[in-house]
Write a protein that holds these residues in place. Structure first.
Motif, PDB file in Angstrom:
ATOM      1  N   HIS A  52       0.864  -1.183   0.000  1.00 36.86           N
ATOM      2  CA  HIS A  52       0.000   0.000   0.000  1.00 36.86           C
ATOM      3  C   HIS A  52       0.898   1.230   0.000  1.00 36.86           C
ATOM      4  O   HIS A  52       2.098   1.145   0.321  1.00 36.86           O
ATOM      5  CB  HIS A  52      -1.016  -0.008   1.142  1.00 36.86           C
ATOM      6  CG  HIS A  52      -0.455   0.114   2.525  1.00 36.86           C
ATOM      7  ND1 HIS A  52       0.190   1.235   2.986  1.00 36.86           N
ATOM      8  CD2 HIS A  52      -0.479  -0.759   3.558  1.00 36.86           C
ATOM      9  CE1 HIS A  52       0.546   1.062   4.244  1.00 36.86           C
ATOM     10  NE2 HIS A  52       0.154  -0.144   4.620  1.00 36.86           N
ATOM     11  N   PRO A  53       0.393   2.391  -0.415  1.00 35.64           N
ATOM     12  CA  PRO A  53       1.260   3.545  -0.672  1.00 35.64           C
ATOM     13  C   PRO A  53       2.165   3.964   0.483  1.00 35.64           C
ATOM     14  O   PRO A  53       3.301   4.374   0.252  1.00 35.64           O
ATOM     15  CB  PRO A  53       0.258   4.649  -1.032  1.00 35.64           C
ATOM     16  CG  PRO A  53      -0.894   3.916  -1.626  1.00 35.64           C
ATOM     17  CD  PRO A  53      -1.007   2.653  -0.828  1.00 35.64           C
ATOM     18  N   SER A  54       1.681   3.878   1.714  1.00 41.46           N
ATOM     19  CA  SER A  54       2.505   4.337   2.837  1.00 41.46           C
ATOM     20  C   SER A  54       3.736   3.464   3.034  1.00 41.46           C
ATOM     21  O   SER A  54       4.859   3.964   3.164  1.00 41.46           O
ATOM     22  CB  SER A  54       1.659   4.375   4.117  1.00 41.46           C
ATOM     23  OG  SER A  54       0.643   5.337   4.010  1.00 41.46           O
ATOM     24  N   LEU A  55       3.543   2.145   3.059  1.00 43.11           N
ATOM     25  CA  LEU A  55       4.685   1.246   3.219  1.00 43.11           C
ATOM     26  C   LEU A  55       5.588   1.303   1.988  1.00 43.11           C
ATOM     27  O   LEU A  55       6.818   1.204   2.110  1.00 43.11           O
ATOM     28  CB  LEU A  55       4.214  -0.183   3.468  1.00 43.11           C
ATOM     29  CG  LEU A  55       3.618  -0.458   4.850  1.00 43.11           C
ATOM     30  CD1 LEU A  55       3.245  -1.929   4.983  1.00 43.11           C
ATOM     31  CD2 LEU A  55       4.575  -0.062   5.959  1.00 43.11           C
ATOM     32  N   ASP A  56       4.993   1.473   0.825  1.00 39.14           N
ATOM     33  CA  ASP A  56       5.814   1.621  -0.388  1.00 39.14           C
ATOM     34  C   ASP A  56       6.687   2.872  -0.272  1.00 39.14           C
ATOM     35  O   ASP A  56       7.854   2.864  -0.684  1.00 39.14           O
ATOM     36  CB  ASP A  56       4.922   1.723  -1.626  1.00 39.14           C
ATOM     37  CG  ASP A  56       4.128   0.451  -1.900  1.00 39.14           C
ATOM     38  OD1 ASP A  56       4.461  -0.601  -1.300  1.00 39.14           O
ATOM     39  OD2 ASP A  56       3.170   0.509  -2.691  1.00 39.14           O
ATOM     40  N   ALA A  57       6.123   3.939   0.294  1.00 37.78           N
ATOM     41  CA  ALA A  57       6.883   5.179   0.459  1.00 37.78           C
ATOM     42  C   ALA A  57       8.021   4.989   1.457  1.00 37.78           C
ATOM     43  O   ALA A  57       9.117   5.530   1.272  1.00 37.78           O
ATOM     44  CB  ALA A  57       5.957   6.304   0.921  1.00 37.78           C
ATOM     45  N   VAL A  58       7.781   4.217   2.524  1.00 38.16           N
ATOM     46  CA  VAL A  58       8.848   3.925   3.489  1.00 38.16           C
ATOM     47  C   VAL A  58      10.006   3.213   2.788  1.00 38.16           C
ATOM     48  O   VAL A  58      11.179   3.572   2.966  1.00 38.16           O
ATOM     49  CB  VAL A  58       8.319   3.063   4.654  1.00 38.16           C
ATOM     50  CG1 VAL A  58       9.477   2.630   5.555  1.00 38.16           C
ATOM     51  CG2 VAL A  58       7.307   3.833   5.474  1.00 38.16           C
ATOM     52  N   TYR A  59       9.674   2.212   1.982  1.00 40.55           N
ATOM     53  CA  TYR A  59      10.713   1.437   1.300  1.00 40.55           C
ATOM     54  C   TYR A  59      11.509   2.316   0.329  1.00 40.55           C
ATOM     55  O   TYR A  59      12.746   2.236   0.272  1.00 40.55           O
ATOM     56  CB  TYR A  59      10.087   0.262   0.564  1.00 40.55           C
ATOM     57  CG  TYR A  59      11.091  -0.660  -0.085  1.00 40.55           C
ATOM     58  CD1 TYR A  59      12.075  -1.284   0.681  1.00 40.55           C
ATOM     59  CD2 TYR A  59      11.065  -0.896  -1.451  1.00 40.55           C
ATOM     60  CE1 TYR A  59      13.005  -2.132   0.093  1.00 40.55           C
ATOM     61  CE2 TYR A  59      11.986  -1.743  -2.043  1.00 40.55           C
ATOM     62  CZ  TYR A  59      12.953  -2.361  -1.278  1.00 40.55           C
ATOM     63  OH  TYR A  59      13.871  -3.192  -1.861  1.00 40.55           O
ATOM     64  N   GLU A  60      10.814   3.171  -0.413  1.00 43.42           N
ATOM     65  CA  GLU A  60      11.512   4.073  -1.330  1.00 43.42           C
ATOM     66  C   GLU A  60      12.410   5.028  -0.551  1.00 43.42           C
ATOM     67  O   GLU A  60      13.526   5.349  -0.983  1.00 43.42           O
ATOM     68  CB  GLU A  60      10.502   4.857  -2.174  1.00 43.42           C
ATOM     69  CG  GLU A  60       9.750   4.014  -3.184  1.00 43.42           C
ATOM     70  CD  GLU A  60      10.677   3.266  -4.121  1.00 43.42           C
ATOM     71  OE1 GLU A  60      11.628   3.903  -4.643  1.00 43.42           O
ATOM     72  OE2 GLU A  60      10.463   2.053  -4.334  1.00 43.42           O
TER      73      GLU A  60
END
Length: 333
Positions: A52-60
């Motif tokens: 989901h976008p939030s966890l994807d943003a953390v990884y990026e």
């Protein structure tokens, strides 16, 4: 490449034996070096719980921060990333595979992956991100002195302030409903905190639990409330569209704990900048690679909170966002 380090201190010893010097401790905003030539080669195993976008943003943010610190994927960094898409059995298999791997350090995005790794890996460092309550999750002994091979960053938010945002939008709000996953201890902790905070604010908080994302819509429909509030819960956030649909059909306000959900149709969120949290987490990873011991590396908290709003989404829920709320917003969708 470094192998089978027990702690960050052991990693440092290996670096010294290889003739690699260390630099001053980096932070999320202070790179460890400007290039990769002075950095060791390191292998990292990362795992999330769901897309989901939030966890994807953390990884990026983690990849960005590691590159800023001199660790570039494909050069001196080998980065493996796994995603069980919310399936616990698959997550357990990933953790066991990582335990048998040659990775030097592990990164866990959210509470379930951090718990899964910690259960089977004690001989190498684990750094988590977006874990709301690492003590309640059994990941660390103490926030200031974690005590073992696990540390990281928390996305714990002030629940009372989040409920106050709902009050600002709906001054007459009496009941707030929370759907949360019974499999995520972080979500349970936040729901309990919201119940207590609600008592102080004169709001009754009602809850409904789920076990997977397919149950979100039915759980939301089971709550007869004035507004909905989504805590930091990966299972529910992955089905945010279901929450939005119920809120619009019932003409009820929906406030969340991550800005990406506001872009997806929630009315507002007081939330962490998740990409920035990823960069912050990368700073911790770099320090541990270069010698810091996870056992004595304090858990860090998100450094900034921002209000995001979506006036059009609020209108679809039958709600008009007050001017004072719009003026406070850092981001408007």
């Amino acid at each position: 490449m470094l192998r089978r380090a027990v702690t960050g201190a052991a990693l440092a010893t290996a670096l010294l034996m290889a003739g690699c010097g260390t630099s001053a401790e980096p932070t999320a905003t202070t790179p460890a070096a400007t290039g990769t030539e002075e950095k060791p080669s390191v292998s990292v195993g990362a795992v999330t719980i769901v897309s989901h976008p939030s966890l994807d943003a953390v990884y990026e943010g983690i990849k960005e921060g590691l590159a800023d610190a001199g660790y570039v994927d494909g050069e001196n960094l080998t980065l493996e990333f796994q995603n069980p898409q919310g399936d616990q059995a698959t997550l357990t298999n990933i953790a066991n595979t990582y335990a048998a791997s040659d990775h030097d350090i592990f990164v866990a995005l959210a509470t379930p992956p951090a718990q899964a790794l910690a259960q089977v890996i004690q001989d190498r460092p684990i750094v988590f991100a977006s874990v709301t309550d690492p003590v309640a999750a059994g990941l660390v002994d103490d926030l200031e002195a974690p005590g073992a091979n696990v540390t990281g960053t928390s996305d714990q938010l002030p629940t009372d302030r989040q409920l106050q945002v709902i009050q600002q939008i709906l001054p007459d709000v009496e009941t707030v409903g929370i759907v949360y996953s019974s499999a995520e201890v972080n979500a349970q902790v936040q729901a309990e905190a919201a119940i207590e905070a609600g008592k102080e604010l004169g709001i009754e908080v009602l809850t409904a639990t789920i076990t997977n994302s397919s149950e979100v819509q039915q759980a939301a429909e089971s709550l007869d409330v004035d507004a909905y509030f989504v805590v930091v819960d990966n299972t529910v956030v992955s089905a945010m569209e279901s929450m939005v649909q119920v809120a619009e059909q019932r003409q009820r306000l929906l406030v969340t704990s991550d800005p990406d959900s506001v872009q997806r149709g929630a009315a507002a969120a007081l939330a962490t900048d998740y990409r920035a949290q990823g960069v912050q987490t990368a700073g911790m990873i770099a320090r541990i690679i270069e010698g810091a011991d996870p056992a004595s590396t304090p858990v860090e908290f998100a450094e900034s909170l921002e209000l995001s709003v979506n006036p059009a989404a609020a209108e679809r829920m039958g709600v008009t966002l007050p001017d004072e709320v719009l003026e406070q917003a850092a981001t408007t969708y």
